[in-house]
Design a protein around this motif. Structure first.
Motif, short mmCIF file in Angstrom:
data_model
loop_
_atom_site.label_atom_id
_atom_site.label_comp_id
_atom_site.label_asym_id
_atom_site.label_seq_id
_atom_site.Cartn_x
_atom_site.Cartn_y
_atom_site.Cartn_z
N SER A 1 0.84 -1.20 0.00
CA SER A 1 0.00 0.00 0.00
C SER A 1 0.87 1.25 0.00
O SER A 1 0.57 2.23 -0.66
CB SER A 1 -1.00 0.00 1.16
N ARG A 2 2.01 1.19 0.71
CA ARG A 2 2.91 2.35 0.81
C ARG A 2 3.68 2.60 -0.50
O ARG A 2 3.84 3.73 -0.93
CB ARG A 2 3.89 2.08 1.96
N ASP A 3 4.16 1.50 -1.13
CA ASP A 3 5.05 1.68 -2.28
C ASP A 3 4.33 1.54 -3.62
O ASP A 3 4.88 1.88 -4.65
CB ASP A 3 6.19 0.65 -2.26
N PHE A 4 3.14 0.98 -3.61
CA PHE A 4 2.44 0.79 -4.88
C PHE A 4 1.09 1.51 -4.91
O PHE A 4 0.90 2.45 -5.67
CB PHE A 4 2.27 -0.71 -5.18
N ASP A 5 0.16 1.09 -4.08
CA ASP A 5 -1.22 1.60 -4.20
C ASP A 5 -1.33 3.12 -4.11
O ASP A 5 -1.91 3.76 -4.98
CB ASP A 5 -2.12 0.98 -3.12
N VAL A 6 -0.76 3.68 -3.02
CA VAL A 6 -0.95 5.12 -2.80
C VAL A 6 -0.16 5.95 -3.83
O VAL A 6 -0.74 6.85 -4.46
CB VAL A 6 -0.65 5.51 -1.34
N PRO A 7 1.13 5.66 -4.07
CA PRO A 7 1.83 6.45 -5.10
C PRO A 7 1.21 6.30 -6.49
O PRO A 7 1.15 7.28 -7.24
CB PRO A 7 3.26 5.89 -5.10
N MET A 8 0.74 5.11 -6.83
CA MET A 8 0.11 4.92 -8.14
C MET A 8 -1.20 5.69 -8.24
O MET A 8 -1.56 6.21 -9.30
CB MET A 8 -0.15 3.43 -8.42
N ALA A 9 -1.95 5.74 -7.13
CA ALA A 9 -3.21 6.50 -7.13
C ALA A 9 -2.90 7.97 -7.40
O ALA A 9 -3.54 8.61 -8.24
CB ALA A 9 -3.95 6.31 -5.81
N ALA A 10 -1.89 8.51 -6.72
CA ALA A 10 -1.51 9.92 -6.95
C ALA A 10 -1.05 10.09 -8.40
O ALA A 10 -1.40 11.07 -9.06
CB ALA A 10 -0.41 10.33 -5.97
N ALA A 11 -0.29 9.11 -8.90
CA ALA A 11 0.22 9.21 -10.28
C ALA A 11 -0.92 9.28 -11.29
O ALA A 11 -0.83 9.99 -12.29
CB ALA A 11 1.13 8.01 -10.59
#
Ligand code: NAI
Ligand code: MG
Length: 502
Positions: free
Chosen positions: A140-150
């Motif tokens: 969630s820290r390295d994939f989900d949240v940064p990808m959502a912002a991206a």
């Protein structure tokens, strides 16, 4: 975190401190390393309609549970038809009066703001996502949240350049869009669905999955803070009945659904004969195809990532492995060795590789399908790792000697379970990979560029990864063939699904 107490505990003291211990000969026992950021949860979450948090008209709420502990996290409002109606009307008003009239440049400012606010609160969102859904914090820290912002950043960039979405044509928004999403990537699916719709000038009513509503409602806080005009985005929470009411509402011009093929078909049937546009992102039974000239260690890492990432709760999970006969025994031995050292347990622990299964129902489904694999004669190997006493967990599982007719080779298990089949020729690999009702993704592992090109042309899958797996980028369209659905998300193609050509 489970206490990984080993029967073979070695306690050689070094510098006065006990040495790290080896668990069943392979796995180092570390101290727990839980992520400690405050997820800032509320005891109760209301609906988000017309820019405000409002109680459901029925006064009913349901619990959302932390699957790692089986404890209640919060109460979530249950939206009935009257609430869905209020949300759709608010979206229509916002579209007619504000959002539909705003220039793309102005819309972009809001999307940039959402992306930045999400980055500011990234750790808080990651912890909330992990607690509500069970996925490891490192994901969630390295994939989900940064990808959502991206996804918000990427689509903010498009909002003032929409004349290039369909060169030579003009594009216009559709109006109100209804969206229903699943529980495997709760925040990221919100971003995939909201960002292109908003960039294109549509207003949205979105329903998150009933087991994972929290991060959508936290995103509603960000949407308020970003000053988005009331009604542009609305969230209604609840289970299948709420989703069905939203899909059937007369206002939305388009419905977008991600979830099971079964429910996708129900929605398609219920909307037959209406002029609503639809996109469907449904199930998958992807194959990772490993040739004898592949870099095997790299392939093993890709296979492990492809199926054990997010407990296999991934529509494009590499749930089948097709391995070239000359290297089959070697690859299977490496896979067994590798799954022994996957850390299964507390999703909030930074060292955890495989977290909790999202719900009791999903755990029951995985358990049942695995039992069918054993009964039908496949050979099972499970990691001997200890599991926490409380919470819903499933051991990483590998089946070898699998036949195409076995249920575990055909049905979406949506859990940490890999089914291994072998092949002798390129044609046999293609035939076996395509011999499924689904067609979302595939992986090809080989040293030969020409073979990669041949496979990517012949595989009936929306995404084909070469010498890698589960790589995502907002610029790259994602979607399925056959029963995996239709329509694309991401890239220019994803935007085309949220507009009309005029
Ligand atoms: P589901 O398809 O029932 O749920 C997905 C979403 O659809 C949820 O928000 C749910 O509330 C909503 N929904 C349910 N019935 C509806 C209806 N009649 N009309 C409108 N919306 C409705 O998936 P479920 O039951 O959670 O999982 C069952 C299986 O589906 C899993 O074991 C897995 O194999 C597959 N699945 C696939 C996903 C994917 O991304 N491809 C995601 C989730 C589940
Ligand atoms: Mg939950």
């Amino acid at each position: 975190m489970p206490t990984l107490a080993s029967k073979k505990r070695k306690t050689t003291a070094r510098n006065g401190r006990p040495a790290p211990e080896l668990i069943f000969g392979d796995l180092w026992d570390f101290d727990p390393a839980p992520e400690t950021a405050d997820p800032k949860l509320k005891p109760r979450y209301e609906l988000f309609i017309n820019g405000k948090f409002v109680a459901p008209k029925s006064g009913k709420y349901f619990d959302t549970i932390n699957p790692a502990t089986e404890r209640k996290l919060a109460e979530i409002a249950l939206a009935g038809p009257a609430d869905v109606d209020a949300a759709c009307r608010a979206a229509q008003r916002a579209y007619d009066n504000v959002w539909g009239k705003l220039s793309g440049r102005e819309r972009a400012k809001y999307l940039f703001r959402i992306a930045r606010l999400l980055q500011d609160r990234a750790r808080e969102f990651a912890v909330a996502e992990t607690m509500d859904g069970g996925k490891p914090i490192k994901e969630s820290r390295d994939f989900d949240v940064p990808m959502a912002a991206a996804h918000f950043f990427y689509h903010a960039g498009w909002a003032d350049k929409l004349e290039y979405v369909a060169p030579g044509r003009r594009v216009a928004p559709l109006g109100v869009v209804a969206q229903v999403i699943p529980w495997n990537f709760p925040l990221l699916m919100c971003a995939w669905k909201l960002a292109p719709a908003l960039a294109m000038g549509n207003c949205v009513v979105l329903k998150p999955a009933e087991t994972t509503s929290i991060t959508a409602l936290k995103l509603a806080e960000i949407i308020q803070d970003a000053g988005l005009p009331p009604g542009v985005v609305n969230f209604v929470t609840g289970a299948g009945a709420t989703g069905a009411a939203l899909m059937a509402h007369p206002i939305p011009a388009k419905v977008a659904f991600t979830g099971s093929t079964e429910v996708g078909k129900i929605i398609m049937r219920s909307l037959a004969g209406t002029d609503k546009k639809m996109t469907m992102e449904l199930g998958g039974k992807a194959a990772n195809i490993v040739f004898d000239d592949a870099p095997l260690d790299q392939a093993v890492e890709g296979i492990i990532n492809g199926i054990f990432f997010n407990q296999g709760h991934v529509c494009c999970a590499g749930s089948r492995l097709l391995v070239h006969e000359p290297v089959a025994a070697k690859v299977i031995a490496k896979l067994k060795q590798r799954i022994k050292v996957l850390r299964v347990g507390d999703p909030l622990d930074k060292n955890t590789d495989v977290g909790a299964i999202n719900s009791k129902e999903q755990l029951a489904k995985i358990t049942k399908l695995v039992a069918s694999g054993v009964k039908e004669g496949a050979e099972i190997y499970q990691s001997p790792c200890p599991l926490p006493a409380k919470g819903w967990y499933f051991r990483p599982t590998i089946f070898s000697n699998v036949a195409m007719s076995h249920r575990i080779a055909r049905e979406e298990i949506f859990g940490p379970v890999l089914s291994i089949l072998t092949f002798r020729t390129v044609d046999e690999a293609i035939e076996k990979a395509n011999n499924t009702a689904y067609g979302l993704s595939a992986g090809v592992w080989t040293d030969k560029g020409s073979r990669i090109l041949k496979m990517s042309t012949e595989l009936k899958a929306g995404v084909v990864w070469a010498n890698s797996y589960n790589k995502f980028d907002p610029t790259s369209p994602f979607g399925g063939y056959k029963e995996s659905g239709f329509g694309r998300e991401g890239g220019r193609q994803g935007l085309l699904d949220y507009c009309q050509l005029v």
